[in-house]
Design a protein around this motif. Structure first.
Motif, PDB file in Angstrom:
ATOM      1  N   TYR A 123      35.583  39.071  24.285  1.00 42.43           N
ATOM      2  CA  TYR A 123      35.070  38.934  25.656  1.00 42.43           C
ATOM      3  C   TYR A 123      35.260  40.239  26.418  1.00 42.43           C
ATOM      4  N   LYS A 124      36.426  40.830  26.237  1.00 41.15           N
ATOM      5  CA  LYS A 124      36.745  42.065  26.943  1.00 41.15           C
ATOM      6  C   LYS A 124      35.740  43.167  26.582  1.00 41.15           C
ATOM      7  N   GLU A 125      35.428  43.216  25.270  1.00 38.76           N
ATOM      8  CA  GLU A 125      34.509  44.244  24.781  1.00 38.76           C
ATOM      9  C   GLU A 125      33.105  44.032  25.369  1.00 38.76           C
ATOM     10  N   ALA A 126      32.697  42.720  25.358  1.00 40.47           N
ATOM     11  CA  ALA A 126      31.366  42.394  25.888  1.00 40.47           C
ATOM     12  C   ALA A 126      31.276  42.749  27.367  1.00 40.47           C
ATOM     13  N   ILE A 127      32.353  42.397  28.120  1.00 44.52           N
ATOM     14  CA  ILE A 127      32.337  42.710  29.566  1.00 44.52           C
ATOM     15  C   ILE A 127      32.311  44.220  29.768  1.00 44.52           C
ATOM     16  N   GLY A 128      33.080  44.929  28.946  1.00 51.57           N
ATOM     17  CA  GLY A 128      33.129  46.404  29.051  1.00 51.57           C
ATOM     18  C   GLY A 128      31.749  47.004  28.820  1.00 51.57           C
ATOM     19  N   ASN A 129      31.043  46.495  27.787  1.00 54.88           N
ATOM     20  CA  ASN A 129      29.693  47.015  27.498  1.00 54.88           C
ATOM     21  C   ASN A 129      28.736  46.713  28.646  1.00 54.88           C
ATOM     22  N   ALA A 130      28.828  45.468  29.153  1.00 54.35           N
ATOM     23  CA  ALA A 130      27.945  45.078  30.266  1.00 54.35           C
ATOM     24  C   ALA A 130      28.227  45.933  31.497  1.00 54.35           C
ATOM     25  N   LEU A 131      29.515  46.226  31.702  1.00 53.46           N
ATOM     26  CA  LEU A 131      29.901  47.052  32.853  1.00 53.46           C
ATOM     27  C   LEU A 131      29.314  48.459  32.737  1.00 53.46           C
ATOM     28  N   LEU A 132      29.346  48.982  31.497  1.00 48.09           N
ATOM     29  CA  LEU A 132      28.801  50.328  31.254  1.00 48.09           C
ATOM     30  C   LEU A 132      27.309  50.381  31.617  1.00 48.09           C
ATOM     31  N   ASP A 133      26.593  49.329  31.169  1.00 51.14           N
ATOM     32  CA  ASP A 133      25.160  49.262  31.468  1.00 51.14           C
ATOM     33  C   ASP A 133      24.913  49.060  32.961  1.00 51.14           C
ATOM     34  N   ALA A 134      25.754  48.250  33.597  1.00 50.74           N
ATOM     35  CA  ALA A 134      25.613  48.015  35.040  1.00 50.74           C
ATOM     36  C   ALA A 134      25.834  49.318  35.810  1.00 50.74           C
ATOM     37  N   LYS A 135      26.830  50.136  35.323  1.00 47.06           N
ATOM     38  CA  LYS A 135      27.084  51.429  35.991  1.00 47.06           C
ATOM     39  C   LYS A 135      25.870  52.350  35.855  1.00 47.06           C
ATOM     40  N   LYS A 136      25.263  52.300  34.669  1.00 52.37           N
ATOM     41  CA  LYS A 136      24.049  53.093  34.429  1.00 52.37           C
ATOM     42  C   LYS A 136      22.989  52.724  35.458  1.00 52.37           C
ATOM     43  N   LEU A 137      22.842  51.392  35.637  1.00 48.92           N
ATOM     44  CA  LEU A 137      21.852  50.897  36.594  1.00 48.92           C
ATOM     45  C   LEU A 137      22.173  51.366  38.012  1.00 48.92           C
ATOM     46  N   ALA A 138      23.493  51.301  38.340  1.00 47.62           N
ATOM     47  CA  ALA A 138      23.908  51.712  39.687  1.00 47.62           C
ATOM     48  C   ALA A 138      23.597  53.193  39.896  1.00 47.62           C
ATOM     49  N   ARG A 139      23.833  54.014  38.871  1.00 45.75           N
ATOM     50  CA  ARG A 139      23.549  55.457  38.959  1.00 45.75           C
ATOM     51  C   ARG A 139      22.063  55.706  39.165  1.00 45.75           C
TER      52      ARG A 139
END
Ligand code: ADP
Length: 461
Positions: A268-284
């Protein structure tokens, strides 16, 4: 009123005025010369009759007979001869006697020696004639019928010719202006049919290189630019959709996968981490787009004030290193700028936020696209301009890519694995343009790149 009709009317009016003046001058000079010639023939007739009567001693009756015979066929001149006591010595036709010679009139002729005048339409001359030391007063009068007839014919002909010419000129003007404006009409029809759906249509250019050719070419050039910018917009929108869709799909897939079945806390932690990375990309991406919008739309609303560029560079470095502590950014001053009174050379009139965004992009790219993750920024000044150089010893950019790197969403394919969205440089270029500056790049694959920014610095205070 259409230009075509206006031009035809103007052309006709101008030509009509010229023709009228021309006809008037001809008629007027013909009328003048008729009058002069007739006075001259009256004078001759007066002398001839006086000669016949006084010199050749032709008797009264014979002279009158000649007069009557001539009168049947032409407007014979009526002559009267007086002596200085105003006594009538001879008269061609006392019963016609058109000219009533008064004692004052005879006196005036005697005083002046010669007199010309009109009585109604009759022309009259009075002359003083000397014969064997004795003075006589002779008057001769006649109506210049043939002269007036000629004048009337001339007037009629002139008038008729004038009307025919005007009609002809008007028709010729209409035809001429129709021919002249035909290509313009074609252009208008074609231009009306051009819309956003068929921006590829172009006006046909006339064969002759005249003003209409220039108009059509300029219009076509404008359409070229419009079409290009339309295409760019379309590309831009599809690129944005693509850039948004990719991380969004990744987030959705990641979350769906972890929802499928029970997972371990690590998974779960890994999945959330990956999703967070993509969300940050979107925010940028959304931040970059917002900045681009700020820099592209109403630039008059952007606040400009004197700002020290070295301070902005230090801030930019700080922000980048907060995100990527591994990035090394050296900032150096040119020797000359170390001097105390050179503050104005490091100060530009600009917008602090936008300049920071631009410098951050250049610094980040230098670090991102080099294995050493290092960039060197030098601050210099030359001929009224602040000179910033962002130098890296990274992967460099191939010649064929250099022309495109400032295009929104363009990314060099070989470096696609390095994170980014391709907006940074286009946004940087736009920001420098807003500051009336210039950005140039020199790069060699495998050696590194130098991005040079020039902006006017403040003048010496
Ligand atoms: P991004 O950095 O998000 O990819 P940019 O618009 O900043 O987008 O840059 C466009 C492209 O130009 C980059 O993808 C990269 O290929 C190339 N580029 C920019 N700066 C450098 C650099 N300093 N060294 C090598 N390539 C660069």
């Amino acid at each position: 009123m259409k230009i075509r009709t206006r031009l035809t009317l103007l052309f006709t009016i101008i030509t009509a005025t010229i023709l009228f003046i021309f006809a008037f001058v001809i008629y007027y000079s013909a009328s003048e010369s008729r009058e002069k010639e007739f006075y001259s023939s009256l004078r001759k007739e007066a002398y001839t009759k006086a000669n016949l009567f006084l010199n050749a001693q032709v008797d009264y009756k014979t002279l009158q007979e000649i007069y009557h015979n001539n009168r049947k066929t032409l407007n014979e001149v009526e002559v009267a001869i007086y002596d200085t006591t105003n006594k009538l010595l001879y008269h061609d036709a006392i019963y016609i006697d058109f000219v009533k010679e008064t004692p004052q009139m005879l006196q005036e002729i005697s005083d002046r020696g010669y007199l010309e005048f009109y009585q109604e339409k009759w022309q009259v001359v009075g002359v003083k004639y000397s014969y064997q030391g004795v003075d006589y007063i002779i008057t001769a009068a006649a109506y210049d019928e043939s002269g007036y007839n000629k004048l009337e014919t001339l007037l009629k002909n002139c008038g008729l010719l004038f009307l025919i010419s005007i009609l002809f000129i008007y028709l010729a003007g209409r035809l001429f202006s129709k021919k002249t404006f035909e290509p313009l009409r074609d252009m208008i029809n074609k231009a009306t049919s051009i819309s956003a759906n068929n921006l590829d249509l172009r006006l046909s250019t006339p064969n002759k290189k005249d003003e209409l050719f220039e108009l059509a070419s300029t219009f076509n050039q404008m359409l070229d630019r419009l079409e290009r910018s339309f295409d760019a917009q379309k590309h831009f929108v599809s690129n944005i959709s693509h850039e948004i869709r990719t991380p969004l799909s990744a987030i959705i897939a990641e979350l769906e996968l972890s929802m499928n079945k029970e997972r371990s806390p690590e998974e779960y932690k890994e999945a959330i981490g990956n999703a967070l990375l993509d969300a940050k990309k979107l925010a940028r991406l959304s931040n970059s787009l917002l900045d681009l919008a700020k820099a592209s739309f109403d630039t008059t609303t952007i606040a400009f004030k004197p700002v020290r560029v070295d301070e902005i560079l230090l801030d930019a470095r700080l922000l980048i290193q907060q995100i990527n502590p591994a990035y090394k950014i050296d900032i150096q001053y040119d020797g000359e700028l170390m001097v105390d009174d050179s503050d104005h050379k490091i100060t530009v009139k600009g917008n602090e936020y936008l300049l920071k965004v631009a410098f951050m992009n250049l610094m980040e790219n230098g670090c991102k696209f080099s294995s050493s993750h290092q960039v060197m920024v030098s601050i210099g000044a030359s001929s009224g301009k602040l000179l910033l150089k962002f130098t890296d010893n990274g992967y460099g950019i191939a010649k064929e890519d250099i022309t495109n790197i400032f295009t929104p969403f363009y990314r060099v394919e070989s470096q696609a694995s390095i994170g980014g969205n391709g907006i940074g440089l286009s946004l940087t270029q736009r920001i420098i343009q807003i500051h009336k500056g210039d950005i140039q790049v020199q790069s060699k694959p495998g050696v590194g790149s130098v991005f040079t920014v020039q902006i006017d610095h403040l003048p010496t205070s």
